[in-house]
Motif scaffolding. Sequence first.
Motif, PDB file in Angstrom:
ATOM      1  N   SER A 152      -2.486  -6.211  -6.203  1.00 62.95           N
ATOM      2  CA  SER A 152      -3.453  -5.004  -6.069  1.00 62.95           C
ATOM      3  C   SER A 152      -4.603  -5.810  -5.991  1.00 62.95           C
ATOM      4  O   SER A 152      -4.792  -6.546  -7.313  1.00 62.95           O
ATOM      5  N   PRO A 153      -5.943  -6.201  -5.524  1.00 61.16           N
ATOM      6  CA  PRO A 153      -6.857  -6.618  -5.792  1.00 61.16           C
ATOM      7  C   PRO A 153      -7.278  -5.666  -6.670  1.00 61.16           C
ATOM      8  O   PRO A 153      -7.457  -4.894  -6.404  1.00 61.16           O
ATOM      9  N   ALA A 183       0.936  -1.057  -0.036  1.00 64.68           N
ATOM     10  CA  ALA A 183      -0.027  -0.185  -0.180  1.00 64.68           C
ATOM     11  C   ALA A 183       1.146   1.545  -0.277  1.00 64.68           C
ATOM     12  O   ALA A 183       0.704   2.333  -0.482  1.00 64.68           O
ATOM     13  N   ILE A 218     -10.629  -3.797  -8.816  1.00 65.58           N
ATOM     14  CA  ILE A 218     -12.134  -3.238  -8.412  1.00 65.58           C
ATOM     15  C   ILE A 218     -13.095  -3.845  -9.066  1.00 65.58           C
ATOM     16  O   ILE A 218     -14.010  -3.088  -8.725  1.00 65.58           O
ATOM     17  N   SER A 223     -13.045  -7.806  -2.125  1.00 68.84           N
ATOM     18  CA  SER A 223     -12.415  -7.733  -2.258  1.00 68.84           C
ATOM     19  C   SER A 223     -10.379  -7.547  -1.249  1.00 68.84           C
ATOM     20  O   SER A 223     -11.234  -6.813  -0.466  1.00 68.84           O
ATOM     21  N   ASN A 224     -10.094  -8.223  -1.175  1.00 65.36           N
ATOM     22  CA  ASN A 224      -9.556  -8.622   0.204  1.00 65.36           C
ATOM     23  C   ASN A 224      -7.985  -7.685   0.134  1.00 65.36           C
ATOM     24  O   ASN A 224      -7.856  -7.643  -0.593  1.00 65.36           O
ATOM     25  N   HIS A 225      -8.431  -6.295   0.460  1.00 68.55           N
ATOM     26  CA  HIS A 225      -7.669  -4.983   0.951  1.00 68.55           C
ATOM     27  C   HIS A 225      -6.391  -5.866   1.116  1.00 68.55           C
ATOM     28  O   HIS A 225      -5.216  -4.819   1.570  1.00 68.55           O
ATOM     29  N   GLU A 226      -6.603  -6.947   2.497  1.00 71.54           N
ATOM     30  CA  GLU A 226      -5.501  -7.081   3.154  1.00 71.54           C
ATOM     31  C   GLU A 226      -4.656  -7.358   2.685  1.00 71.54           C
ATOM     32  O   GLU A 226      -3.273  -7.484   3.173  1.00 71.54           O
ATOM     33  N   LEU A 261      -2.821  -5.327   0.275  1.00 68.92           N
ATOM     34  CA  LEU A 261      -1.591  -4.342  -0.133  1.00 68.92           C
ATOM     35  C   LEU A 261      -0.945  -4.257   1.876  1.00 68.92           C
ATOM     36  O   LEU A 261      -0.316  -3.635   1.354  1.00 68.92           O
TER      37      LEU A 261
END
Length: 216
Positions: A57-58, A21, A60, A65-68, A70
């Motif tokens: 990156s997940p 991120a 869009i 979406s699993n933003h973990e 990042l």
Amino acid sequence: MLVEEIMTEDVITLPPTATIAQGLQLLQDYRIRHIPIVNEQHHVIGIVSDRDIRDASPSIFLENSNHEELQNEIQTIMSSPVISVHPLDFVEEIARVFHDKEIACLPVVQNYKLIGVVTEKDMLYTLIQLTGTNVQSSLIEVKVLDIPGMLPGVTAILGKRNVNIVSVLIYPYKDDPDYKILVFRIQTMNPTPVIQDLRNAGYQLLWPNNISEPKL
């Protein structure tokens, strides 16, 4: 021309423990495409491209979406080991590295420490400068035998017209090893007198080839 003359010295870097991120944020904030990864001694241990981060990156387009992802450390997606160059390397030589290795960014390292980067964009701009296409000029291509003395013979004719030479390139003529092509960019918008002088001296012009031969 040396690498140190075209490299970017103010390099944005990250430690290997930074998150993906953080890398994504730097790419967006500074509008860059590559981030060298350095350790505490400022040694290059990896490099991350915008594509690496995009792939990690997940999507869009996916719901939930699993933003973990990042929050993973950036060292998990970096490329290593890294091809690097020295500031005193010649630009013409590292151009071959870009081509052969199919890469878009080269860290510049001196005494094992990162001091700059060179990108494909830097190389293209340098090519523009070396060829003189950034200067208002006229192009002349002359076919000559591949023997000593041909280049000064042509430049002497240009000198008699007091024409400034912006750049000179030499490359092979097709597959014939007996000939070379001399490519001149001269700082005039009316090259006709120079062209006629070259033809009168017996030189064969490949460009421009649409100007008629002078009448005898």
